[in-house]
Design an enzyme around this catalytic site. Structure first.
Site: not given
Lengths: 407, 154
Positions: A124, A202
């Site tokens: 990310h 996540q």
């Protein structure tokens, strides 16, 4: 006890609403999760009954607020098996947690030209840009794990070497769903004396995470992806490292003493929590952890594995759909990104929204990952403990509609 | 169904069969715009007399169809005609569905009236128009309209 998804869903008020005349099908939990009534109530009760500032008042409300805030820290420490609650630093989000490490650890290690930091092609932006900026400030070099066509990390010989000082890697990819096998990377880093940070944004929400079993030095995660509120994130760091690191943000609460001549700093975690922290949010995150513990993270993970297996099988039969990332449920979580032939993801997402199916579209704050697969954007469906196979079927019906409009 | 307002046949036609697509020479001004939230990109080239407006890009049906309509509406216009049409299109997009478009001015552009009701997609429709405005400025053509539109909040 078997996992009862209908009972879980009954705890989430938002799941009973309609979107554009259709029952809500929420497939965007990798973006932000929905919140159960238990979390919403915990925050409301805190604000209605116990609101005060923390760590500075002798009065009853201040004492209650402080103990609620610290109780939450303790719950989160236990949730990830930290050695002590002092290893848990509350931040605004994962992004702030990673920036904190990039600044304070970067300074502590006195990085210089010739030193290397290793990240991957599946990060990310929040686990890319802080390291790019650190390299700009120090002259260190940023190096990258590449990613295979199947969406797996490629562990090249020599990437982690005697020049490596920090390895910062995503635990589970927010685009590909890949869960990285951390063991060999930690071993390679240890053998050259490098430190390891994991972006667990996540993973902590979806599977059991034990920081001591992982053997890493830092992890970052965020409250709003694990049933908690926005505005609160978590940095876990090994205590001796946190204790050696200089502050990141400066101000109230992070000091030991201040004179006009200079300042000494509090011990961690207070050293890294300048200013009034997100108190009600910490209480909400604590309630989220209670909720997840009551179900059991193994059970949550198992449910999502079943949903993921069903979705992989079902989507494989949809004409024109190209999956990005591992095609089997092994070593992957419930985040599926895909393309639809000849249709831009924004148009896919818009048509799905018209039938109540909420997915994320775009580059998912992971442009290098999209570039690796040769696309500017993807459509992503992501699952959680409340996702059902009926919702996967609704997604597939929505994709039929997409093909009708753009066929 | 609600989407009929967004995906008008005219828009889908322009998306599937774009007019004037592809970057051409000669040109006097060029601009490359990116929508950072979705990654859509467009490059627009203009000649100083606006006899040709060429473009290429990657993006959703709305942004790509909008570029095709822009090419059709503004190529061969005078600077002041182009400014008027530009202003009308921007006003339509920012009107939150309250602006009645004038087909005399906007031609196929009236199909975008429905887009104005989807705030997240207004930026898509405006992307080529903002790139055109910059490209024109670089070619020395002033098509700035009175309403400043470059900072549309999604």
């Amino acid at each position: 006890m078997t996992f009862d998804v209908a009972r879980v869903r009954a705890d989430f008020p938002i799941l009973s609403r309609e979107i554009n005349g259709h029952p809500l099908v929420y497939l965007d939990s990798a973006n932000t999760s929905q919140k159960p009534r238990q979390v919403i109530d915990a925050m409301r009760v805190h604000n209605e009954r116990h609101n005060g500032n923390v760590s500075r008042s002798v009065h009853t409300l201040g004492t209650e607020a402080t103990s609620a805030y610290e109780d939450a820290r303790g719950k989160i420490a236990a949730f990830v098996n930290a050695a002590t609650p002092d290893e848990i630093v509350f931040t605004k989000n994962s992004t702030e947690a990673i920036n904190l490490v990039a600044h304070s650890l970067g300074q502590h290690l006195s990085l210089k030209p010739g030193d290397e930091i290793v990240i991957s092609e599946m990060e990310h932006h929040s686990n890319i840009v802080p390291w790019q900026l650190l390299c700009d400030r120090t002259g260190a070099t940023l190096r990258w794990f590449s990613v295979s066509d199947e969406g797996r990390l490629i562990f090249e010989d020599g990437l982690i070497n005697s020049r490596t000082k920090i390895v910062s890697l995503v635990h589970m990819s927010n685009v590909l769903g890949t869960i990285n096998d951390v063991g060999p990377i930690v071993a390679a880093a240890r053998s050259v004396g490098a430190l390891v940070m994991l972006d667990c944004s996540q993973s902590v929400p979806h599977l059991p995470v034990d920081v001591r079993a992982l053997g890493v030095d830092f992890i970052a995660f965020t409250g709003h992806k694990m049933l908690g509120p926005t505005g609160i994130g978590v940095l876990w760091g090994r205590h001796e490292l946190l204790a050696a690191m200089p502050p990141f943000l400066a101000g109230g609460s992070m000091i030991e003493t201040v004179t006009m001549g200079g300042t000494t700093f509090a011990a961690p975690p207070a050293r890294f929590e300048a200013g009034t922290p997100p108190i009600a949010e910490a209480v909400g995150l604590g309630a989220a952890v209670d909720y997840l513990n009551a179900l059991g993270m193994e059970a949550v993970h198992q449910h999502e594995q079943e949903i993921t297996a069903y979705a992989l099988k079902t989507l494989a039969d949809v004409p024109g759909v190209r999956l990005f990332g591992p095609s089997t449920p092994e070593g992957r979580g419930g985040t599926l990104s895909f393309g639809v032939d000849g249709v831009h993801p924004h148009d896919v997402g818009q048509i799905l929204d018209a039938v109540g199916v909420e997915v994320r579209v775009g580059h998912h704050c992971a442009k290098p990952t999209c570039a690796r697969f040769g696309v500017p954007a993807m459509t992503r469906a992501s699952f959680y403990l409340y996702t059902t196979t009926d919702e996967i079927d609704a997604l597939v019906r929505g994709l039929d509609q997409v093909r009708k409009v753009f066929g | 169904m609600m989407l009929d307002g967004l995906y008008q046949e005219i828009i889908l036609d322009h998306y599937k069969h774009p007019h004037g697509r592809g970057l051409r020479d000669p040109f006097q001004g060029e601009a490359h715009h990116v929508n950072p939230t979705c990654g859509d990109e467009i490059t627009v080239r203009v000649t100083q007399d606006l006899s040709d407006i060429s473009y290429d890009g990657l993006g959703c049906s709305i942004s790509q169809a909008s570029a095709s309509v822009l090419h059709e509406l503004l190529s061969g216009r005078t600077a002041s005609e182009a400014a008027g049409i530009h202003e009308a299109f921007v006003a339509l997009m920012q009107g939150r569905g309250q602006v009645e478009p004038d087909e005399e001015v906007l031609g196929d552009g009236i199909a975008f009236a429905g887009v104005a009701k989807f705030p997240a997609r207004v930026k898509c429709a405006l992307l080529p128009w903002m790139a055109f405005k910059d490209a024109a400025a670089r070619a020395g053509v002033d098509v700035s309209s009175s309403s400043e539109a470059s900072e549309v909040k999604a």
